[in-house]
Write a protein that holds these residues in place. Structure first.
Motif, PDB file in Angstrom:
ATOM      1  N   GLY A 188     -42.235  -3.307  21.111  1.00 39.76           N
ATOM      2  CA  GLY A 188     -42.207  -4.544  21.893  1.00 39.76           C
ATOM      3  C   GLY A 188     -42.831  -4.487  23.268  1.00 39.76           C
ATOM      4  N   ALA A 189     -43.512  -3.404  23.621  1.00 41.96           N
ATOM      5  CA  ALA A 189     -44.098  -3.305  24.964  1.00 41.96           C
ATOM      6  C   ALA A 189     -45.336  -2.419  24.913  1.00 41.96           C
ATOM      7  CB  ALA A 189     -43.080  -2.748  25.958  1.00 41.96           C
ATOM      8  N   PRO A 190     -46.221  -2.541  25.908  1.00 38.87           N
ATOM      9  CA  PRO A 190     -47.385  -1.654  25.957  1.00 38.87           C
ATOM     10  C   PRO A 190     -46.945  -0.193  25.981  1.00 38.87           C
ATOM     11  CG  PRO A 190     -47.666  -3.461  27.507  1.00 38.87           C
ATOM     12  CD  PRO A 190     -46.253  -3.547  27.017  1.00 38.87           C
ATOM     13  N   LEU A 191     -47.677   0.630  25.277  1.00 35.18           N
ATOM     14  CA  LEU A 191     -47.369   2.057  25.208  1.00 35.18           C
ATOM     15  C   LEU A 191     -48.165   2.790  26.282  1.00 35.18           C
ATOM     16  CD1 LEU A 191     -45.922   4.361  23.735  1.00 35.18           C
ATOM     17  CD2 LEU A 191     -47.871   4.463  22.150  1.00 35.18           C
ATOM     18  N   SER A 192     -47.457   3.464  27.168  1.00 36.50           N
ATOM     19  CA  SER A 192     -48.105   4.172  28.276  1.00 36.50           C
ATOM     20  C   SER A 192     -47.929   5.674  28.132  1.00 36.50           C
ATOM     21  CB  SER A 192     -47.519   3.718  29.611  1.00 36.50           C
ATOM     22  OG  SER A 192     -46.178   4.153  29.739  1.00 36.50           O
ATOM     23  N   THR A 193     -48.656   6.415  28.939  1.00 32.83           N
ATOM     24  CA  THR A 193     -48.504   7.868  28.963  1.00 32.83           C
ATOM     25  C   THR A 193     -47.061   8.251  29.276  1.00 32.83           C
ATOM     26  OG1 THR A 193     -49.247   7.844  31.275  1.00 32.83           O
ATOM     27  CG2 THR A 193     -50.895   8.348  29.590  1.00 32.83           C
ATOM     28  N   GLU A 194     -46.435   7.534  30.203  1.00 37.52           N
ATOM     29  CA  GLU A 194     -45.086   7.879  30.609  1.00 37.52           C
ATOM     30  C   GLU A 194     -44.067   7.561  29.524  1.00 37.52           C
ATOM     31  OE1 GLU A 194     -41.861   9.264  32.874  1.00 37.52           O
ATOM     32  OE2 GLU A 194     -44.009   9.670  32.839  1.00 37.52           O
ATOM     33  N   ARG A 195     -44.204   6.434  28.829  1.00 37.29           N
ATOM     34  CA  ARG A 195     -43.278   6.105  27.739  1.00 37.29           C
ATOM     35  C   ARG A 195     -43.365   7.155  26.641  1.00 37.29           C
ATOM     36  NH1 ARG A 195     -43.471   0.639  24.881  1.00 37.29           N
ATOM     37  NH2 ARG A 195     -41.365   1.250  24.262  1.00 37.29           N
ATOM     38  N   LEU A 196     -44.583   7.553  26.314  1.00 35.14           N
ATOM     39  CA  LEU A 196     -44.758   8.537  25.258  1.00 35.14           C
ATOM     40  C   LEU A 196     -44.208   9.902  25.692  1.00 35.14           C
ATOM     41  CD1 LEU A 196     -45.870   8.719  22.409  1.00 35.14           C
ATOM     42  CD2 LEU A 196     -48.068   9.426  23.359  1.00 35.14           C
ATOM     43  N   ARG A 197     -44.436  10.269  26.939  1.00 36.97           N
ATOM     44  CA  ARG A 197     -43.925  11.551  27.447  1.00 36.97           C
ATOM     45  C   ARG A 197     -42.397  11.591  27.376  1.00 36.97           C
ATOM     46  NH1 ARG A 197     -41.944  14.043  31.891  1.00 36.97           N
ATOM     47  NH2 ARG A 197     -41.638  12.018  32.915  1.00 36.97           N
ATOM     48  N   ARG A 198     -41.750  10.507  27.752  1.00 34.66           N
ATOM     49  CA  ARG A 198     -40.281  10.473  27.719  1.00 34.66           C
ATOM     50  C   ARG A 198     -39.746  10.587  26.300  1.00 34.66           C
ATOM     51  NH1 ARG A 198     -38.604   5.837  32.208  1.00 34.66           N
ATOM     52  NH2 ARG A 198     -39.374   6.980  34.040  1.00 34.66           N
ATOM     53  N   GLN A 199     -40.416   9.972  25.359  1.00 36.27           N
ATOM     54  CA  GLN A 199     -39.989  10.070  23.969  1.00 36.27           C
ATOM     55  C   GLN A 199     -40.128  11.502  23.450  1.00 36.27           C
ATOM     56  OE1 GLN A 199     -38.687   7.771  21.720  1.00 36.27           O
ATOM     57  NE2 GLN A 199     -38.384   6.456  23.514  1.00 36.27           N
ATOM     58  N   VAL A 200     -41.211  12.153  23.821  1.00 30.57           N
ATOM     59  CA  VAL A 200     -41.400  13.550  23.428  1.00 30.57           C
ATOM     60  C   VAL A 200     -40.296  14.424  24.030  1.00 30.57           C
ATOM     61  CG1 VAL A 200     -42.911  15.565  23.675  1.00 30.57           C
ATOM     62  CG2 VAL A 200     -43.888  13.332  23.092  1.00 30.57           C
ATOM     63  N   ASN A 201     -40.017  14.220  25.309  1.00 28.39           N
ATOM     64  CA  ASN A 201     -38.976  15.025  25.970  1.00 28.39           C
ATOM     65  C   ASN A 201     -37.595  14.778  25.379  1.00 28.39           C
ATOM     66  OD1 ASN A 201     -40.722  16.358  27.644  1.00 28.39           O
ATOM     67  ND2 ASN A 201     -40.277  15.154  29.465  1.00 28.39           N
ATOM     68  N   ALA A 202     -37.323  13.531  24.975  1.00 19.49           N
ATOM     69  CA  ALA A 202     -36.036  13.234  24.342  1.00 19.49           C
ATOM     70  C   ALA A 202     -35.903  14.001  23.033  1.00 19.49           C
ATOM     71  CB  ALA A 202     -35.897  11.736  24.101  1.00 19.49           C
ATOM     72  N   THR A 203     -36.990  14.113  22.287  1.00 21.56           N
ATOM     73  CA  THR A 203     -36.963  14.872  21.039  1.00 21.56           C
ATOM     74  C   THR A 203     -36.757  16.355  21.309  1.00 21.56           C
ATOM     75  OG1 THR A 203     -38.398  13.259  19.945  1.00 21.56           O
ATOM     76  CG2 THR A 203     -38.294  15.466  18.976  1.00 21.56           C
ATOM     77  N   LEU A 204     -37.422  16.884  22.335  1.00 24.70           N
ATOM     78  CA  LEU A 204     -37.239  18.293  22.683  1.00 24.70           C
ATOM     79  C   LEU A 204     -35.786  18.569  23.051  1.00 24.70           C
ATOM     80  CD1 LEU A 204     -40.444  18.976  24.826  1.00 24.70           C
ATOM     81  CD2 LEU A 204     -40.034  19.620  22.446  1.00 24.70           C
ATOM     82  N   ALA A 205     -35.189  17.665  23.821  1.00 22.57           N
ATOM     83  CA  ALA A 205     -33.781  17.830  24.203  1.00 22.57           C
ATOM     84  C   ALA A 205     -32.884  17.830  22.969  1.00 22.57           C
ATOM     85  CB  ALA A 205     -33.374  16.741  25.183  1.00 22.57           C
TER      86      ALA A 205
END
Length: 386
Positions: A188-205
Motif C-alpha cells: 500500500g505504499a512506495p517501496l524505499s531503500t529504508e522500508r526494505l532494509r527494515r524488513q530485512v533486519n526484522a527477518t534477521l532478528a
C-alpha cells in the motif's frame, strides 16, 4: 553450545619461539580478540595475560568476575599495563620480553615498559583466528543461513511489488523530470531503500542474529539516499541488498545479492554475468596452498574480461577473511597462502555512475577437499526466482 577460549597454543608457540616471558592483550569494550581468547564478550577493559602456559584475566570492579576455564580471574582497578605487569611478576616473570598484539593500547605499553619489560608485537592471535575450527565454521554457517533468509525476505517483497506511477503532487521541490518515473509499491505504499532494509533486519532478528549495523540497500545510481533520506525503488534499476549479521557466539556472515524488477536487459545484466563468472572463479582458485592475493587478482581480472574498466568500474575490495570480525586475515591481497580452515568473504562487484551497482558477495570455506560456498543462496537478478 559452550564456547571455550582459543589461541593458547598459538600464543605459547610464539612466546617460546621469541624467548619471551609471556603475552599480554588489553581490550577496551567489545573486541573480537578478547572474545576469541576468552570465549565470551566483554563490555569493559579486559587484561589478558598468558604466562607459563596459563591464562589470567583482570577486570575492573564495575563488572562481576566471570566464571571461565582459565587459571585466574580477578578484579583489578589499576591501569591495565600495571595490572598485567603484576600478574607477570606474580608468576615468576619479573623482567624480559613480553609479546602483545600490534593494537595494544599505548598507555598499557608504557606501563609495561615502566615496570621493566621489553614489549614486542606478535601476529600470533591474528594468525590463529584466520584458521577456524569446526565449531567456528558451524557458527559462521549458521549466520550465513540467517543472512540467506534475510536477503530472501527482500527478494519476496520485490517479487510482490507492483509498478505504479510516481506521485505527482507538489512537494515544493524543483521538478527535474526524474520524479515522474514509475516507482515500486508494496503493502500500500512506495517501496524505499529504508522500508526494505527494515524488513530485512526484522527477518534477521527473527532468525536470532544481530544485523550489526551492516544491512544496506542500494538503489541504482542513487545509492541508499545518504543523510538518512530514503530512496524510492524503481523498476529496471539494480537493487543491491547486502547483510553482515552477527550470530549469538559473535561470528559473522556476509551476503549480497542484486535484484531487478522488470529488467530491460541492459548494463545490469552484463555486469551480473561478469560478477557471477568471478564468483565461480573463487571455487577454482581457493584450495589450500593457493595464493590469496592471486585469488583476489583473478576475481578482478574475470570481471574486467567482460569489458569493465579495472580502474573505474571493477570494485577493488574483493574480500578477505571473516569470523568474529567482518574483516580478518587472510586479505585477498599480498602473498598469503590459503590453508584449510580459512573462511573468506568473497565479493564481486561493478559500479557505474549512470547505471548503479551490481554485487554478489558470499562466504567460502577453504577445505582439504576443496572450497565450499556457505548458505546456498540463489544468484539470479529476478527476485521471483529466489
Amino acid at each position: 553450545m559452550r564456547w571455550s577460549p582459543r589461541g593458547g597454543d598459538a600464543i605459547d608457540a610464539a612466546v617460546s619461539e621469541r624467548d619471551a616471558v609471556g603475552f599480554v592483550a588489553v581490550s577496551r569494550g567489545a573486541d573480537p580478540t578478547s572474545r576469541y581468547l576468552t570465549g565470551r564478550a566483554f563490555d569493559c577493559d579486559l587484561v589478558f595475560v598468558r604466562v607459563g602456559g596459563e591464562t589470567h584475566l583482570r577486570v575492573p570492579s564495575t563488572v562481576e568476575p566471570p566464571s571461565l576455564p582459565v587459571a585466574s580471574v580477578r578484579v583489578d582497578d589499576r591501569p591495565p599495563g600495571t595490572a598485567a605487569a603484576a600478574v607477570l611478576a606474580e608468576h615468576g616473570a619479573s623482567d624480559g620480553t613480553v609479546l602483545a598484539p600490534r593494537t595494544v593500547p599505548h598507555d598499557a605499553a608504557l606501563h609495561l615498559e615502566a615496570a621493566g619489560y621489553d614489549l614486542a608485537s606478535t601476529p600470533a592471535v591474528e594468525a590463529a583466528r584466520a584458521v577456524k575450527d569446526d565449531a567456528e565454521r558451524d557458527a559462521i554457517e549458521a549466520a550465513q543461513r540467517a543472512a540467506t533468509r534475510g536477503v530472501g525476505r527482500a527478494a519476496a517483497i520485490l517479487s510482490a511489488a507492483t509498478v505504479e506511477e510516481a506521485d505527482d503532487g507538489d512537494d515544493g521541490r524543483e521538478d527535474n523530470g526524474d520524479d515522474e518515473r514509475p516507482v515500486l509499491h508494496w503493502d500500500g505504499a512506495p517501496l524505499s531503500t529504508e522500508r526494505l532494509r527494515r524488513q530485512v533486519n526484522a527477518t534477521l532478528a527473527a532468525e536470532g542474529v544481530d544485523a550489526a549495523g551492516a544491512t544496506t540497500v542500494r538503489a541504482g545510481p542513487r545509492g541508499d539516499g545518504g543523510g538518512g533520506e530514503p530512496v524510492e525503488l524503481r523498476p529496471s534499476e539494480p537493487v543491491v541488498v547486502s547483510v553482515g549479521p552477527r550470530g549469538p557466539a559473535g561470528y559473522r556472515g556476509a551476503l549480497a545479492r542484486t535484484f531487478v524488477v522488470d529488467p530491460d536487459g541492459g548494463w545490469e545484466r552484463r555486469a551480473h554475468v561478469a560478477c557471477d563468472a568471478a564468483r565461480k572463479v573463487s571455487l577454482a582458485e581457493a584450495d589450500p596452498g593457493d595464493d590469496a592475493g592471486f585469488l583476489g587478482s583473478e576475481l578482478r581480472a574475470e570481471i574486467a574480461a567482460f569489458g569493465f574498466s579495472m580502474a573505474d568500474e571493477v570494485t577493488r575490495d574483493v574480500g578477505g577473511g571473516i569470523g568474529l570480525a567482518a574483516r580478518e586475515d587472510p586479505p585477498l591481497d599480498g602473498d598469503r597462502e590459503l590453508v584449510a580452515g580459512n573462511v573468506l568473504r568473497v565479493r564481486a562487484a561493478v559500479t557505474h555512475a549512470d547505471h548503479g551497482r551490481v554485487e554478489l558477495t558470499d562466504v567460502l570455506v577453504v577445505g582439504d577437499d576443496g572450497p565450499r560456498l556457505l548458505g546456498g543462496a540463489p544468484t539470479g537478478l529476478d527476485p521471483s526466482r529466489w
